[in-house]
Enzyme design. Structure first.
Site, short mmCIF file in Angstrom:
data_model
loop_
_atom_site.label_atom_id
_atom_site.label_comp_id
_atom_site.label_asym_id
_atom_site.label_seq_id
_atom_site.Cartn_x
_atom_site.Cartn_y
_atom_site.Cartn_z
N TYR A 146 -0.94 6.62 -7.58
CA TYR A 146 -1.70 7.54 -8.43
C TYR A 146 -1.63 7.17 -9.91
O TYR A 146 -2.39 7.69 -10.71
CB TYR A 146 -1.21 8.99 -8.24
CG TYR A 146 -1.41 9.53 -6.84
CD1 TYR A 146 -2.11 8.81 -5.88
CD2 TYR A 146 -0.92 10.77 -6.48
CE1 TYR A 146 -2.28 9.30 -4.59
CE2 TYR A 146 -1.09 11.27 -5.20
CZ TYR A 146 -1.77 10.53 -4.26
OH TYR A 146 -1.95 11.02 -3.00
N LYS A 195 6.81 2.57 4.21
CA LYS A 195 5.98 1.77 5.12
C LYS A 195 6.47 0.33 4.96
O LYS A 195 5.72 -0.59 4.60
CB LYS A 195 4.50 1.95 4.71
CG LYS A 195 3.51 1.36 5.67
CD LYS A 195 3.36 2.12 6.97
CE LYS A 195 2.40 1.41 7.89
NZ LYS A 195 2.42 1.92 9.27
N ASP A 227 4.09 6.83 9.16
CA ASP A 227 3.25 7.28 10.27
C ASP A 227 4.09 8.00 11.33
O ASP A 227 3.69 9.03 11.87
CB ASP A 227 2.45 6.12 10.90
CG ASP A 227 3.21 4.82 10.95
OD1 ASP A 227 4.30 4.73 10.34
OD2 ASP A 227 2.75 3.87 11.61
N ASP A 251 2.76 13.37 -1.09
CA ASP A 251 1.61 14.26 -1.27
C ASP A 251 1.10 14.71 0.10
O ASP A 251 0.90 15.90 0.38
CB ASP A 251 0.52 13.48 -2.04
CG ASP A 251 -0.63 14.36 -2.48
OD1 ASP A 251 -0.53 15.59 -2.33
OD2 ASP A 251 -1.64 13.82 -2.97
N ASP A 255 2.00 18.49 2.40
CA ASP A 255 0.96 19.41 2.86
C ASP A 255 1.09 19.64 4.37
O ASP A 255 0.90 20.75 4.86
CB ASP A 255 -0.45 18.87 2.55
CG ASP A 255 -0.98 19.43 1.24
OD1 ASP A 255 -0.15 19.78 0.38
OD2 ASP A 255 -2.21 19.52 1.08
#
Ligand code: NAD
Length: 360
Positions: A146, A195, A227, A251, A255
């Site tokens: 970001y 990852k 994942d 992020d 959620d």
């Protein structure tokens, strides 16, 4: 005792939920002998409407001069709001990213806790939920994808967009230390999510986290690919204590974690810098679809205010009182629409704030 709090009500449901948090804070202050002085500041769409930009330098300076920042949420409906016809760097969300960076808020804490009373709102089966779960997601907030360089170019008539993901070892080390410190006060387990089978930034992340772990022999460290973590959060959320991860993974996972608790309207967050200064806001957005209707759930913001008392003002007892009042209101059967279940009493945003203040 007196503290100066910068308040950013923001857009959408922001002003109505912040109003309830202030009511609860003031009641708590009277009970525990402290006073909060509020300075209201504009950010996001509300700032664009007045100043043409989502965050002014003056707002940053006023936020810096305060003891802590309490925020509602910013942004509008991207399909209809004129704010989204501006170039990306002038849209509401750019203000929040800039504020986080300017205040050096690198550590984002998002608790995901399932209240026994809200078991019915949790979409998972009873045998998965068991006695409930209680995890803390620690998300790195000022680095990664970001904040990396980005551009869109055209090559031989084909548009190409480039986003850059970078982390240096210092950025990883400071968030890892925070994660392990928090784990020491909880169940002493850190799940570091990356990852590393694909990304170099993740391989560096993993090696620095392992280095930091050596200073915390009591904490169990495990690594998990992002994942797999997304899957484990719905398969067996009880396994998690502290989830430590980088900006974009955090992020998305936070959620997901919020959804398994039943409602995003329940989840608070804190973003801290090195000294303990912080910005406190609900995990959800500005919910423009329900703004001004007095139906938003103010609990996430009220719990964020409790985190503010705990982490930035060291008023632990007062924070406990707010959290206990929230539990009590739920036990007493009061619910906003998003967490409503059979046999409970449905209340609006204002009434929920009043009921919590009353119990404090
Ligand atoms: P959202 O979280 O605002 O809303 C998602 C859904 O959850 C909506 O149906 C909404 O009505 C509901 N909801 C959210 N908070 C609620 C509450 N307290 N009580 C009851 N229901 C609630 O996410 P979105 O719709 O994707 O985004 C809306 C705007 O918010 C966008 O402009 C987005 O950029 C912004 N946003 C801001 C922040 C922030 O300020 N930190 C975070 C996320 C999204």
């Amino acid at each position: 005792m007196n503290y100066n709090i910068a308040v950013i009500p923001g857009d959408g449901i922001g002003p109505e939920i912040v109003e309830q948090a202030i009511q609860v804070l003031d009641t708590t202050g009277k009970k525990f002998g402290f006073e909060l002085n509020y300075t209201k500041l504009l950010m996001g769409g509300a700032s664009i409407d007045v100043y043409g930009i989502p965050l002014t330098d003056e707002t940053i300076e006023k936020a810096k001069a305060s003891d802590a920042v309490l925020m509602g949420s910013i942004g509008g409906d991207a399909r209809t709001s004129p704010w989204y016809r501006l170039e990306p760097s002038k849209r509401p969300e750019a203000g929040l990213l800039k504020l986080r960076k300017s205040l050096n808020l690198f550590a984002n804490l998002r608790p995901a806790y399932l209240y026994r009373e809200l078991k019915d709102a949790c979409p998972l089966r009873d045998e998965i939920i068991g006695d409930g779960f209680d995890m803390m997601i620690m998300r790195e907030l000022t680095g990664g994808l970001y904040f990396g360089e980005r551009k869109t170019v055209e090559e031989k008539g084909v548009k190409k967009a480039i986003d850059t993901l970078t982390y240096d070892e210092n950025e990883i080390r400071r968030i890892a230390k925070r994660g392990f410190d928090i784990a020491m006060k909880r169940r002493k387990k850190v799940t570091s999510v990356d990852k590393a089978n694909v990304l170099d930034s993740s391989r560096l992340w993993r090696s620095v986290v392992e280095e930091v772990a050596k200073d915390y022999p009591e904490v169990t460290l495990e690594h998990m690919l992002v994942d797999n973590c997304a899957m484990q959060l719905v398969r067996d959320p009880k396994q998690f204590d502290v989830i430590l991860t980088e900006n974009m993974f955090g992020d998305i996972l936070s959620d997901e974690a919020s959804m398994v608790t039943g409602s995003i309207g329940m989840l608070s967050s804190a973003s801290l810098n090195e000294t303990g200064f912080g910005l406190y806001e609900p995990s959800h957005g500005s919910a423009p679809d329900i703004a001004g209707m007095d139906i938003a759930n103010p609990i996430a913001t009220i719990l964020s205010a409790a985190m503010m008392l705990r982490f930035s003002l060291n008023l632990d007892e007062a924070a406990d009182a707010i959290e206990a009042a929230v539990s009590q209101v739920l036990k007493d059967g009061y619910r906003t629409g998003d967490i409503m279940s059979e046999g409970c009493t449905k209340v609006g945003c204002k009434e929920m704030g009043r009921l919590i203040a009353e119990r404090v």
